[in-house]
Write a protein that holds these residues in place. Structure first.
Motif, PDB file in Angstrom:
ATOM      1  N   THR A   6      63.167  28.241  50.829  1.00  0.00           N
ATOM      2  CA  THR A   6      62.499  29.134  49.886  1.00  0.00           C
ATOM      3  C   THR A   6      61.923  28.353  48.715  1.00  0.00           C
ATOM      4  O   THR A   6      60.779  28.576  48.303  1.00  0.00           O
ATOM      5  CB  THR A   6      63.489  30.189  49.378  1.00  0.00           C
ATOM      6  N   MET A  14      66.869  36.379  54.177  1.00  0.00           N
ATOM      7  CA  MET A  14      65.607  37.122  54.109  1.00  0.00           C
ATOM      8  C   MET A  14      64.577  36.409  53.237  1.00  0.00           C
ATOM      9  O   MET A  14      63.372  36.424  53.523  1.00  0.00           O
ATOM     10  CB  MET A  14      65.880  38.518  53.554  1.00  0.00           C
ATOM     11  N   TRP A  58      61.672  34.067  54.494  1.00  0.00           N
ATOM     12  CA  TRP A  58      60.600  34.761  55.195  1.00  0.00           C
ATOM     13  C   TRP A  58      59.649  35.449  54.216  1.00  0.00           C
ATOM     14  O   TRP A  58      58.428  35.481  54.462  1.00  0.00           O
ATOM     15  CB  TRP A  58      61.176  35.776  56.177  1.00  0.00           C
ATOM     16  N   THR A  59      60.176  36.002  53.122  1.00  0.00           N
ATOM     17  CA  THR A  59      59.286  36.623  52.143  1.00  0.00           C
ATOM     18  C   THR A  59      58.396  35.563  51.489  1.00  0.00           C
ATOM     19  O   THR A  59      57.194  35.785  51.288  1.00  0.00           O
ATOM     20  CB  THR A  59      60.097  37.376  51.072  1.00  0.00           C
ATOM     21  N   ALA A  83      61.083  38.917  57.797  1.00  0.00           N
ATOM     22  CA  ALA A  83      61.755  39.352  56.570  1.00  0.00           C
ATOM     23  C   ALA A  83      62.377  40.729  56.767  1.00  0.00           C
ATOM     24  O   ALA A  83      63.525  40.980  56.374  1.00  0.00           O
ATOM     25  CB  ALA A  83      60.772  39.369  55.410  1.00  0.00           C
ATOM     26  N   GLY A 142      63.151  43.474  53.032  1.00  0.00           N
ATOM     27  CA  GLY A 142      62.240  42.342  53.096  1.00  0.00           C
ATOM     28  C   GLY A 142      60.817  42.764  53.401  1.00  0.00           C
ATOM     29  O   GLY A 142      59.866  42.055  53.061  1.00  0.00           O
ATOM     30  N   GLN A 174      66.354  39.396  45.569  1.00  0.00           N
ATOM     31  CA  GLN A 174      64.974  39.556  45.994  1.00  0.00           C
ATOM     32  C   GLN A 174      63.989  39.407  44.830  1.00  0.00           C
ATOM     33  O   GLN A 174      62.806  39.133  45.049  1.00  0.00           O
ATOM     34  CB  GLN A 174      64.804  40.929  46.664  1.00  0.00           C
TER      35      GLN A 174
END
Length: 488
Positions: free
Chosen positions: A114, A159, A162-163, A185, A192, A317
């Motif tokens: 990330t 998650m 993937w975002t 996600a 996601g 998130q």
């Protein structure tokens, strides 16, 4: 002073020059090891506990059931998509099921991925310094919650890459891959899918032709369809989308839930103390020109609100868009503000890492004592039932559950301290009690532990379970958890 502010670089989709920026030779060779070291240091606390929260326990038990022939959304159920349970199952198949250490390593890799993706986005838009800033700010803030939320290897952690990948692909107009990242996600955790909001905005702003829209839609649809077909399509739809109406409700313990939400928001604000002031200052000084990032933050905030539970790990998130917005804001401010932001973030990170290393885990200690009692009173091949909200007891005890419902929450709608009017048998997942009674009749557990400890879903307050316990007798008590053994 406003006259000292630097002019912000234009938003990437409006500047071909920004889109063509390439890293200097050796840039990633120097930055990647730094971010890898920082990711390892910030997650050191995750390795000092055998287990951090019930979600990890749930995933560990699910993985064991899947490894022994269980079928997801049929004989193994949860309200979550399948990617993370499958990851746990794969890790257990390779490294054994006795420790979550391999999953902790995977979580470090997820956080590093990330950070690298955010650094790449920031570098492309604002230059090499911004790339380093975004990656470092993200990792420093990524542990800024209660350790049981920030250090656990659960859905949100897996998650987030993937975002970030979805934004990375949209930034480069790779719409097919972007759609696939959005799908992954969602398949890691439903919320996601909120990243689709900024992706759609970027599609519109870029004025892409219809074929790009089709590529994105197909890229998003195919992985979800493939996973649905690989499991049970009707079960996948029910457990991940349509079967959680009672769970996603604000009714019941409103003040308790609201207090939890405000507390976790305040904790995250402390962790982002180096990021939030530059954002606020930049908004007063000039436009940041980051509409997609604001939409990402807004859609992520909506995902946190969804379901009205406000658990701390939901707030993870918010951190990637905050890190990018903070980086964008620092481009408009005097250079000395960058050092202040990084130093503040580092100090806050050190505070949270220390908290993670030293914080006691009384619920884990309780689950370990209950697991010890379960091991003492049952044989390894005998199924047991733990009626409570701590599925990790099965994993700690090394016993298989007597039912597919690993927590009482699926059978009573109790969750996260909700003790209002919407707790009871009639608020259970549709059809759950019929299945539970059938499983209890055909595979009666040798041992039952009522681990409700005064909660409104306790065995004595749940009529059907009370009847099912008629052939059992009380043989012990562990910190308020009542132990039943079948007579004869």
């Amino acid at each position: 002073m406003l006259t000292e502010a630097r002019t912000p670089l234009p938003y990437v989709s409006e500047s071909r020059r920004a889109c063509d920026r390439r890293p200097a030779p050796g840039y990633w060779r120097r930055l990647a090891p730094l971010l890898a070291l920082l990711a390892c240091v910030t997650r050191v606390p995750s390795f000092v506990r055998p287990l951090w929260n019930p979600d990890e326990g749930y995933l560990a038990v699910q993985a064991g059931m899947l490894a022994h022939g269980g079928r997801l959304y049929e004989t193994v159920v949860d309200r979550k998509p399948p990617l993370v349970p499958w990851l746990y199952e794969a890790a257990f198949a390779v490294f054994g099921s006795g420790s979550l250490t391999p999953l902790r390593v995977c979580a470090v890799a997820a956080q590093l991925t990330t950070a690298l993706l955010l650094a790449s986005i920031a570098h492309r838009r604002w230059g090499p310094t911004a790339g380093r800033t975004a990656g470092v700010l993200y990792l420093l803030a990524s542990v800024g919650l209660n350790p049981e939320d920030a250090q656990a290897a659960t859905f949100e952690v897996f998650m987030l890459p993937w975002t970030a990948a979805a934004l990375w692909c949209a930034d480069r107009r790779r719409w097919g891959l972007c759609g696939a990242a959005v799908a992954c996600a969602f398949l890691a955790k439903q919320t996601g899918g909120a990243v689709l909001v900024p992706v759609a905005w970027m599609l519109w702003r870029c004025g892409t032709p219809r074929r790009d829209l089709v590529r994105c839609a197909v890229g998003a649809a195919l992985p979800v369809l493939a996973v649905a077909l690989a499991t049970d399509p009707a079960g996948f739809l029910f457990w991940t989308v349509t079967g959680s109406g009672a769970y996603a409700s604000f009714t019941g313990s409103e003040l308790h839930v609201l207090g939890r939400g405000l507390t976790n928001a305040a904790i995250l604000a402390v962790a982002c103390a180096g990021i939030l002031p530059p954002i606020a200052r930049a908004l007063r000084v000039s436009r940041t020109g980051c509409g997609d990032l604001w939409l990402w933050l807004g859609s992520s905030a909506g995902a946190v609100l969804l379901g009205f539970h406000f658990f701390g790990h939901y707030y993870l998130q918010l951190i990637p868009p905050l890190a990018l917005l903070g980086t964008a804001a620092l481009q408009t401010l005097p250079r000395e503000r960058l050092g202040t932001a990084l130093l503040t973030s580092a100090c806050c990170c050190a505070l949270f890492v220390t908290w993670g290393l030293l914080a006691p885990r009384p619920e884990l200690a309780h689950a370990q004592r209950v697991a010890q009692e379960v091991r003492a009173r049952s044989a390894p091949h005998e199924p047991v039932l733990v009626w409570g909200m701590h599925p990790e007891t099965y994993w700690l005890a090394g016993r298989r559950p007597a039912t597919r419902f690993l927590t009482a929450g699926l059978l009573t709608n109790y969750s996260g301290g909700r003790d209002g009017p919407q707790v009871g048998e009639k608020y259970a997942v549709a059809g759950a009690w019929d299945v539970f009674r059938a499983e209890f009749a055909t595979r009666a557990p040798r041992l039952v532990v009522d681990d409700s400890r005064g909660a409104p879903y306790g065995a004595q307050r749940t009529r059907s379970l009370r009847r099912m316990l008629a052939p059992y007798e009380v043989v012990g008590d562990v910190d308020g958890a009542v132990v039943y053994v079948r007579r004869g």
